[in-house]
Design a protein around this motif. Structure first.
Motif, short mmCIF file in Angstrom:
data_model
loop_
_atom_site.label_atom_id
_atom_site.label_comp_id
_atom_site.label_asym_id
_atom_site.label_seq_id
_atom_site.Cartn_x
_atom_site.Cartn_y
_atom_site.Cartn_z
N TRP A 6 18.98 -18.35 -42.26
CA TRP A 6 17.52 -18.32 -42.18
C TRP A 6 16.92 -19.71 -42.33
O TRP A 6 15.98 -20.07 -41.64
N LEU A 7 17.46 -20.50 -43.23
CA LEU A 7 16.95 -21.86 -43.41
C LEU A 7 17.16 -22.70 -42.17
O LEU A 7 16.38 -23.59 -41.86
N ILE A 8 18.23 -22.40 -41.42
CA ILE A 8 18.48 -23.15 -40.19
C ILE A 8 17.54 -22.70 -39.08
O ILE A 8 17.01 -23.50 -38.31
N LEU A 9 17.28 -21.39 -39.00
CA LEU A 9 16.49 -20.84 -37.89
C LEU A 9 15.00 -20.93 -38.13
O LEU A 9 14.22 -20.99 -37.18
N SER A 10 14.54 -20.94 -39.39
CA SER A 10 13.11 -20.88 -39.67
C SER A 10 12.32 -22.01 -39.04
O SER A 10 11.20 -21.79 -38.56
N PRO A 11 12.80 -23.28 -38.99
CA PRO A 11 12.02 -24.31 -38.30
C PRO A 11 11.85 -24.02 -36.82
O PRO A 11 10.86 -24.38 -36.21
N LEU A 12 12.86 -23.34 -36.23
CA LEU A 12 12.77 -23.03 -34.80
C LEU A 12 11.77 -21.91 -34.55
O LEU A 12 11.23 -21.79 -33.45
N LEU A 13 11.52 -21.06 -35.55
CA LEU A 13 10.60 -19.93 -35.39
C LEU A 13 9.18 -20.28 -35.80
O LEU A 13 8.29 -19.45 -35.68
N ALA A 14 8.97 -21.48 -36.29
CA ALA A 14 7.63 -21.88 -36.76
C ALA A 14 6.68 -22.01 -35.59
O ALA A 14 7.07 -22.03 -34.42
N ALA A 15 5.39 -22.12 -35.91
CA ALA A 15 4.37 -22.27 -34.88
C ALA A 15 4.63 -23.54 -34.07
O ALA A 15 5.04 -24.56 -34.63
N PRO A 16 4.40 -23.51 -32.76
CA PRO A 16 4.68 -24.68 -31.93
C PRO A 16 3.77 -25.83 -32.27
O PRO A 16 2.61 -25.65 -32.63
N VAL A 17 4.32 -27.04 -32.16
CA VAL A 17 3.56 -28.26 -32.40
C VAL A 17 3.34 -28.93 -31.06
O VAL A 17 4.27 -29.05 -30.26
N PHE A 18 2.11 -29.36 -30.77
CA PHE A 18 1.82 -29.99 -29.49
C PHE A 18 1.06 -31.28 -29.73
O PHE A 18 0.36 -31.43 -30.71
N ALA A 19 1.28 -32.22 -28.81
CA ALA A 19 0.52 -33.46 -28.87
C ALA A 19 -0.74 -33.28 -28.06
O ALA A 19 -0.71 -32.73 -26.96
N ALA A 20 -1.89 -33.70 -28.58
CA ALA A 20 -3.15 -33.37 -27.93
C ALA A 20 -4.18 -34.46 -28.12
O ALA A 20 -4.09 -35.28 -29.03
N ASP A 21 -5.17 -34.45 -27.23
CA ASP A 21 -6.32 -35.31 -27.40
C ASP A 21 -7.49 -34.45 -27.89
O ASP A 21 -7.33 -33.25 -28.15
N LEU A 22 -8.65 -35.06 -28.01
CA LEU A 22 -9.79 -34.35 -28.59
C LEU A 22 -10.21 -33.16 -27.74
O LEU A 22 -10.55 -32.09 -28.27
N MET A 23 -10.19 -33.31 -26.42
CA MET A 23 -10.60 -32.21 -25.54
C MET A 23 -9.65 -31.02 -25.67
O MET A 23 -10.09 -29.86 -25.72
N GLN A 24 -8.37 -31.27 -25.72
CA GLN A 24 -7.41 -30.18 -25.85
C GLN A 24 -7.57 -29.46 -27.19
O GLN A 24 -7.50 -28.22 -27.25
N VAL A 25 -7.79 -30.22 -28.24
CA VAL A 25 -8.00 -29.60 -29.55
C VAL A 25 -9.27 -28.74 -29.53
O VAL A 25 -9.31 -27.64 -30.10
N TYR A 26 -10.31 -29.22 -28.84
CA TYR A 26 -11.54 -28.43 -28.73
C TYR A 26 -11.29 -27.14 -27.97
O TYR A 26 -11.81 -26.08 -28.35
N ARG A 27 -10.51 -27.19 -26.91
CA ARG A 27 -10.18 -25.98 -26.16
C ARG A 27 -9.44 -24.98 -27.04
O ARG A 27 -9.69 -23.77 -26.99
N GLU A 28 -8.50 -25.48 -27.82
CA GLU A 28 -7.77 -24.61 -28.73
C GLU A 28 -8.71 -23.98 -29.75
O GLU A 28 -8.58 -22.80 -30.10
N ALA A 29 -9.65 -24.76 -30.24
CA ALA A 29 -10.59 -24.25 -31.23
C ALA A 29 -11.48 -23.16 -30.63
O ALA A 29 -11.81 -22.17 -31.31
N GLN A 30 -11.88 -23.32 -29.38
CA GLN A 30 -12.69 -22.30 -28.73
C GLN A 30 -11.97 -20.95 -28.69
O GLN A 30 -12.60 -19.90 -28.82
N ASP A 31 -10.67 -20.99 -28.52
CA ASP A 31 -9.89 -19.76 -28.41
C ASP A 31 -9.46 -19.20 -29.76
O ASP A 31 -9.20 -17.99 -29.86
N ASN A 32 -9.35 -20.04 -30.78
CA ASN A 32 -8.71 -19.61 -32.01
C ASN A 32 -9.55 -19.71 -33.27
O ASN A 32 -9.15 -19.17 -34.30
N ASP A 33 -10.69 -20.42 -33.22
CA ASP A 33 -11.48 -20.58 -34.44
C ASP A 33 -12.18 -19.26 -34.78
O ASP A 33 -12.97 -18.74 -33.96
#
Length: 442
Positions: A6-33
């Motif tokens: 489980w300790l080995i697999l848990s990092p792979l099952l975590a929420a995805p991390v993405f590199a983003a700029d301000l516009m992309q973060v705003y788009r994500e916020a529109q959908d998830n805030d």
């Protein structure tokens, strides 16, 4: 073994991390805030005010029915019993009512239109608030990164100076004081690094709370980015626009308009009402011992007039209540205008002064770097001591951090200034996004 897997697999099952700029973060916020999602649902609810108000002007159709089991005893005055009929009486009625004159219904319909416009304004405010919350959280993460970089660079430089001071003391070219001073600076730098790492983690989680996932590496401000002055470059024009177009002012203006109509609506409680009423139905009931059950079919149509005469003073009281509420909304409207004007002045000065501060800190950074080079050279030739070099290095890192803060604060003040006049939108995010450079995704 299961725990290890489980300790080995848990990092792979975590929420995805993405590199983003301000516009992309705003788009994500529109959908998830969740706050913005609640505002969107509130808008949908507010839009229903108009069909509800219009419904009071349209005809209504109702169907009613009844059935009753009866056990009666029919007798004469002399005590003779004529019978004990047992029967079921029942019936139904279809009623159509069309208001012909109900002034309060027309006022309610007008109010519903204003309420829909107010709901739209509230949602526009929620959208602006989302932009500002995203920008604030985004810039906080960026500043935390810059602060952490500066603290770590300062720690590295101090570590080098500490090592140099120890070697110089060993060969007799420096005193133990230089070593102690460098050690004290290094210990302080370690503590600052721990605090900076903690602050960075908190700022990341604040942004995650808005977009629902880890943001990963964020685009940062380009070193050659040029910040521009607000257009128009006149504070009075921004103040005038805020007093007129601020969304908060629009919302309070809608409240005042609704309250004004509420006065007329309550006054209409003294007016007569006229309705067109039509009904059709069937009724079955016991007529008499001689007639037995009677089956009646009926249809009728007519005009119904109601004239209120006295209702215990309720109508007059509600009218006075509405007038007082109207006065309150007018005061709230004036307060909103003054607050909008103050905000416009504050954020305009924030942009103008921020631009001047950025220019000054850029010049200070150049001077600090030159001073550092001079102190390093002086230390090598023996005219400067170790503490002079440490102070010069610390000044460079502090200036660099302050420049990052001034730049981000100025960008945020630009957004807040547009928000103060109700003009903040995605175009403003795009303009700031053009000043950012995205890091490579790791």
């Amino acid at each position: 073994m299961k725990k290890l897997a489980w300790l080995i697999l848990s990092p792979l099952l975590a929420a995805p991390v993405f590199a983003a700029d301000l516009m992309q973060v705003y788009r994500e916020a529109q959908d998830n805030d969740p706050t913005f999602a609640a505002a969107r649902a509130t808008l949908d609810a507010g839009r229903e005010k108009m069909p509800q108000g219009r419904a009071s002007l349209l005809p209504s159709l109702t169907l009613s029915g009844n059935t009753v089991w009866n056990e009666n005893e029919v007798s004469l005055f002399n005590g003779a019993t004529l019978g004990k009929p047992h029967f079921n009486s029942n019936g139904y009625q279809l009623t159509l009512s069309q208001p012909l004159f109900r002034w309060q219904n027309w006022v309610s319909y007008d109010q519903s239109k204003i309420q829909v416009a107010q709901a739209e304004a509230n949602f526009a405010q929620a959208r602006q608030d989302l932009i500002l919350r995203v920008a604030q959280a985004y810039f906080d993460v960026n500043y935390a990164i810059e602060n952490l970089k500066a603290v770590r660079a300062n720690k590295t430089a101090i570590a080098q100076q500490l090592e140099s001071a120890k070697k110089n003391f060993e060969v007799g070219t420096a005193t133990i004081t230089d070593t102690h001073e460098a050690q004290a600076r290094f210990d302080l730098a370690v503590a600052q690094e721990i605090a900076a790492e903690s602050d960075y983690e908190v700022k990341q989680r604040s942004l995650q709370a808005i977009i629902g996932k880890e943001a990963g590496d964020l685009a940062t401000t380009r070193k050659d980015a040029e910040l521009t002055a607000p257009q128009p470059n006149d504070m009075n024009q921004w103040v005038a626009a805020a007093e007129k177009d601020s969304i908060a002012v629009q919302v309070q203006q809608a409240n005042a308009d609704i309250a004004e109509r509420e006065v007329g609506k309550q006054r209409a409680g003294h007016y007569p009402t006229v309705d067109l009423v039509a009904n059709a139905g069937n009724a079955k009931s016991f007529g008499s011992t001689a007639l037995g059950m009677i089956d009646t079919e009926y249809q009728n149509i007519g005009i119904q007039l109601n004239i209120p005469i006295f209702q215990g003073g309720q109508v007059a009281s509600r009218q006075r209540e509405a007038a007082a509420n109207r006065t309150a909304t007018l005061s709230n409207l004036e307060a909103a205008r003054r607050t909008a004007a103050l905000s416009a002045r504050q954020y305009y000065l924030g942009v103008v002064n921020g631009l001047a501060q950025v220019r000054a800190l850029k010049a200070a950074l150049v001077s600090s770097q030159s001073a550092l080079e001079s102190n390093k050279l002086g230390y090598e030739v023996g005219v400067r001591i170790n503490i002079d070099v440490l102070n010069a290095e610390n000044q460079v890192y502090v200036t660099r951090r302050d420049l990052a803060r001034a730049t981000l604060d100025t960008l945020l003040a630009q957004l807040r200034l547009k928000g103060a006049v109700g003009a903040l939108g995605e175009d403003d995010i795009a303009q700031i996004n053009a000043l950012l450079e995205r890091p490579a995704v790791q």
